[in-house]
Design an enzyme around this catalytic site. Structure first.
Site, PDB file in Angstrom:
ATOM      1  N   SER B  47      46.263 -28.338 -23.053  1.00  0.00           N
ATOM      2  CA  SER B  47      45.619 -27.257 -23.734  1.00  0.00           C
ATOM      3  C   SER B  47      46.001 -26.035 -23.047  1.00  0.00           C
ATOM      4  O   SER B  47      46.092 -24.671 -23.488  1.00  0.00           O
ATOM      5  CB  SER B  47      43.893 -27.222 -23.656  1.00  0.00           C
ATOM      6  OG  SER B  47      43.647 -27.404 -22.361  1.00  0.00           O
ATOM      7  N   HIS B  48      46.887 -26.181 -21.892  1.00  0.00           N
ATOM      8  CA  HIS B  48      47.480 -25.015 -21.154  1.00  0.00           C
ATOM      9  C   HIS B  48      48.723 -25.308 -21.169  1.00  0.00           C
ATOM     10  O   HIS B  48      49.487 -24.355 -20.186  1.00  0.00           O
ATOM     11  CB  HIS B  48      46.735 -24.887 -19.764  1.00  0.00           C
ATOM     12  CG  HIS B  48      45.293 -24.524 -19.972  1.00  0.00           C
ATOM     13  ND1 HIS B  48      44.294 -25.380 -19.790  1.00  0.00           N
ATOM     14  CD2 HIS B  48      44.846 -23.122 -19.819  1.00  0.00           C
ATOM     15  CE1 HIS B  48      43.230 -24.644 -20.006  1.00  0.00           C
ATOM     16  NE2 HIS B  48      43.203 -23.512 -19.755  1.00  0.00           N
ATOM     17  N   ASP B 189      40.568 -26.444 -25.719  1.00  0.00           N
ATOM     18  CA  ASP B 189      40.377 -27.708 -26.296  1.00  0.00           C
ATOM     19  C   ASP B 189      39.764 -27.628 -27.405  1.00  0.00           C
ATOM     20  O   ASP B 189      39.978 -28.540 -28.426  1.00  0.00           O
ATOM     21  CB  ASP B 189      39.638 -28.658 -25.183  1.00  0.00           C
ATOM     22  CG  ASP B 189      40.407 -28.980 -23.879  1.00  0.00           C
ATOM     23  OD1 ASP B 189      41.516 -29.394 -24.090  1.00  0.00           O
ATOM     24  OD2 ASP B 189      39.843 -29.401 -22.905  1.00  0.00           O
TER      25      ASP B 189
END
Lengths: 340, 340
Positions: B47-48, B189
């Site tokens: 997610s990053h 997320d």
């Protein structure tokens, strides 16, 4: 409905201190703990108030488990780091002795760590951090305790209830303070529930065989608590062990062994503080407390009606005005202790 | 089953950096962010990772919302306190420039605060703290973001997802690191779930009218997330606002207003670090890392099979050996960005 008796705060402090002194505490130690215990009761933190006196007295008579006459040893180890050996005394007493030196460090350095080891904590953590916020400082504190919480994915206790407390000054109001066990419930609250015969929510704990239970007695009697918020709370509880056991050079919750000391109730562990001066070098930035008030405004605008610590401040005001409420049952316990 | 393509780590860093430079970043800025973004992908923090490149590029082209050529300004305000004005650039770049000065402070003082304001964070917080643990230090960090989390008892968003990260050195192993949003889920997320059309658990968020929802699109589209663990997580999220917005002198999550900058995705807020040297004045106490290993032993003995950070370390090893996995969809996105 429990019956409450109202006692003036100073009278309660004096009565608790006298009981502690009669059970072996040095006068200054008795005063510090009596004040701490009465203050928790005053603030409505009943699980850390007069209820705890039985634990203090029993522990003081548990064959040298704690030293009620200990003189804490301060070690100035770095410009921003103060270590304290509690000399097997009470942690709140070590904190009382270290307070001025810690304040000097944070004011000179912008931040400071206060690391207390070899000591016993049975108080409300909110009371440890709030006075630093009264001095204009941000304070964070961690305490580990006794193995009573299951680590993430584990089956038996290895972590303490390991509370975290935070305090920040406000502009025109008393500090914003929170104090949370990293377990779903504080062990003191489970003990209270067990005494009162209440059942708990699901997910609070497991029994001695590792099975989920809603019976507080099964948790107290060889079972264990769960961390709050699943793996996140468990990670925070682990952090508290690192910040206390490992950083301060004390015991981990898992290493506290009371077996040779029947009647002992206090965790012989450690406590750490992180103190920060939010005004350090602000230059043209707006004053810290102004910005905290801006934040409070946003929370209220979003519908939050009670800020952390509000309940404690209200209970305190009521106690100071009308006397500290103590249940008839606890008052009977105190009177029995006074008879010796 | 998603299809993954494996890319050598250095190649991925170079490709991401080139895209960032082509979109207006100074070469050193592009290198720092490219390395950060590729590292998140390498560690399985998807997610990053590469997923965020669209947000970076879009933000860099959002009419001056962020300055990809900013030169951070360091202010040495106290022996244990370093302030950094990010000059409206990226926070990871401010951290990169402040790192050596912060290390010098904590080694001389035993602890230090690093307070970064006026900057934009879109990375994985674990990557910010782990390098300090590689230097033998305990690191705690907080970031606020954009109003997306409901405060305790409130009805609309006022807090950010406000992650907390912690890293501690170990003796014979890579650091123990955790990184948790104080919301039930990280916003990244939720965005991923929305893209993939998944539904969420109950209790994750509310829609734009404040009603509970399991639809990630309803949360992203004007709704809000809940804090993890009820009032405790909400109190931690509030603490993060104090530690970032108020302490560093930056914006609160509630003050980030992207409306005049279509395409902007980054929170223009702040980040704080607390750095502690656990070896400061240990004297005859056992070495810190030995005690951390004792704790790891207790956790494993209680049945914990995976320690915080294990998953990331495993993903990292796999990525460095076999190439960093990037989904075919994200690879197509990268190739489109490379065509400009």
């Amino acid at each position: 409905m429990q019956e409450f008796i109202r006692i003036p705060f100073d009278t309660l402090v004096a009565r608790l201190s006298a009981i502690l002194e009669a059970n072996g505490c040095a006068p200054w130690v008795a005063q510090v703990i009596g004040l701490n215990c009465a203050s928790a009761q005053r603030d409505g933190a009943h699980s850390h108030g007069v209820f705890r006196m039985k634990g203090y007295v029993s522990t003081l008579n548990a064959g040298g488990w704690v030293d009620g006459r200990a003189e804490p040893l301060l070690e100035d180890v770095a410009p921003g780091f103060l270590r304290v050996d509690g000399m097997n005394g009470f942690t709140v007493c070590a904190l009382a002795r270290a307070r001025e030196a810690a304040l000097a460090k944070v004011k000179a350095n912008g931040c400071a760590v206060l690391a207390i080891r070899n000591s016993h904590h049975l108080g409300a953590l909110s009371l440890d951090v709030e006075p630093f916020a009264d001095e204009g400082l941000i304070a964070l504190s961690f305490i580990n305790s006794m193995a009573s919480v299951v680590p993430h994915g584990g089956r038996k206790a290895a972590l303490g209830t390991n509370p975290i407390a935070f305090a920040t000054p406000r502009r025109d109001a008393r500090p914003l303070v929170f104090d949370m066990a990293t377990s779903v419930m504080a062990h003191g609250d489970v003990q209270l529930a067990a005494r009162e015969g209440r059942t708990l929510d699901k997910g609070v704990g497991v029994d001695r065989d590792g099975n989920p239970t809603d019976d507080p007695r099964a948790i107290v009697d060889g079972g264990a608590l769960m961390a709050f918020g699943g793996h996140k709370g468990a990670a925070l509880a682990l952090m508290v062990e690192v910040m206390c056991g490992a950083l301060v050079g004390g015991k981990f919750s898992r290493e506290v062994d009371l077996k040779q000391h029947p009647g002992a109730h206090t965790p012989h562990t450690g406590q750490s503080f992180i103190l920060i001066d939010p005004q350090a070098g602000r230059g043209t930035l707006p004053p810290f407390v102004d910005r905290v008030e801006d934040l409070m405004g946003y929370l209220i605008d979003a519908g939050q009606t009670r800020l952390p610590g509000d309940r404690r401040h209200e209970a305190r005001d009521d106690s100071m005005k009308n006397g500290v409420p103590v249940s008839a049952e606890l008052m009977a316990m105190l009177e029995e202790m006074e008879r010796g």
